[in-house]
Write an enzyme that holds these catalytic residues in place. Structure first.
Site, PDB file in Angstrom:
ATOM      1  N   ILE A  65       0.854  -1.187   0.000  1.00 40.81           N
ATOM      2  CA  ILE A  65       0.000   0.000   0.000  1.00 40.81           C
ATOM      3  C   ILE A  65       0.895   1.244   0.000  1.00 40.81           C
ATOM      4  O   ILE A  65       1.006   1.954   1.001  1.00 40.81           O
ATOM      5  CB  ILE A  65      -0.967   0.002   1.205  1.00 40.81           C
ATOM      6  CG1 ILE A  65      -1.744  -1.315   1.281  1.00 40.81           C
ATOM      7  CG2 ILE A  65      -1.946   1.174   1.094  1.00 40.81           C
ATOM      8  CD1 ILE A  65      -2.645  -1.436   2.506  1.00 40.81           C
ATOM      9  N   PRO A  66       1.558   1.504  -1.136  1.00 43.35           N
ATOM     10  CA  PRO A  66       2.385   2.712  -1.207  1.00 43.35           C
ATOM     11  C   PRO A  66       1.495   3.949  -1.100  1.00 43.35           C
ATOM     12  O   PRO A  66       0.357   3.945  -1.583  1.00 43.35           O
ATOM     13  CB  PRO A  66       3.061   2.614  -2.571  1.00 43.35           C
ATOM     14  CG  PRO A  66       2.305   1.607  -3.340  1.00 43.35           C
ATOM     15  CD  PRO A  66       1.573   0.745  -2.379  1.00 43.35           C
ATOM     16  N   HIS A  67       2.011   4.973  -0.446  1.00 40.82           N
ATOM     17  CA  HIS A  67       1.211   6.176  -0.266  1.00 40.82           C
ATOM     18  C   HIS A  67       2.109   7.392  -0.112  1.00 40.82           C
ATOM     19  O   HIS A  67       3.285   7.272   0.219  1.00 40.82           O
ATOM     20  CB  HIS A  67       0.280   6.035   0.952  1.00 40.82           C
ATOM     21  CG  HIS A  67       0.989   5.624   2.204  1.00 40.82           C
ATOM     22  ND1 HIS A  67       1.325   4.315   2.467  1.00 40.82           N
ATOM     23  CD2 HIS A  67       1.441   6.335   3.249  1.00 40.82           C
ATOM     24  CE1 HIS A  67       1.937   4.243   3.640  1.00 40.82           C
ATOM     25  NE2 HIS A  67       2.024   5.457   4.136  1.00 40.82           N
ATOM     26  N   GLY A  68       1.520   8.531  -0.368  1.00 47.69           N
ATOM     27  CA  GLY A  68       2.262   9.773  -0.232  1.00 47.69           C
ATOM     28  C   GLY A  68       1.339  10.955  -0.141  1.00 47.69           C
ATOM     29  O   GLY A  68       0.178  10.891  -0.528  1.00 47.69           O
TER      30      GLY A  68
END
Length: 154
Positions: A65-68
């Site tokens: 769950i990559p996030h930014g």
């Protein structure tokens, strides 16, 4: 944040050739940037990469769950991918990843960002949901699984 309002058909891809973590993050950036006015693919990629440098967003069981957070974004955007071949994502269980749900939010939406990440993780922890996502054979089917109320990912 309602996950179904974050994900759009044009940000949902089934059976993507990933090859590497970096390539997956580039694909996410390419899909998300057009939906984030005032934000470039490079901005998105750098945000995701900076977060990965803090620690992997691979949560285990083949899921990341990559996030930014982005200062120039005005609304949150999600990207959902399944990968043809699992890639090393430095996940906490050391297993390669084949389901990726990315979240990009405006920098000032910290609380909503955390709540949404928790909601995504909860959905992805459901074995019926992840099995259905892995079995999806088209972008449309993948999108439908995550956005239709009577489907296993809701």
């Amino acid at each position: 944040m309602d996950l179904t309002s974050l994900l759009s058909p044009d940000c949902t891809r089934c059976a993507v050739s990933g090859a590497s973590k970096k390539k997956v993050l580039e694909t996410i950036s390419q899909l998300a940037a057009p939906r984030l006015s005032g934000t470039t693919r490079h901005d998105v990629f750098e945000s995701l990469l900076n977060r990965e440098r803090l620690g992997s967003t691979g949560i285990g069981l083949g899921i990341a769950i990559p996030h930014g957070r982005l200062p120039s974004a005005s609304q949150p955007v999600a990207v959902l991918l399944t990968l043809t071949d699992p890639v090393d994502f430095d996940a906490i269980d050391n297993q390669p990843v084949d389901i990726v749900f990315a979240l990009l939010v405006p920098e000032d939406q910290h609380e909503a960002h955390l709540n949404t990440l928790a909601n995504i993780a909860k959905r992805m922890n459901d074995k019926d949901c992840t099995r259905a996502l892995r079995e999806a054979s088209s972008d449309e089917q993948l999108f439908d699984l995550f956005t239709t109320d009577d489907k296993p990912c809701n």
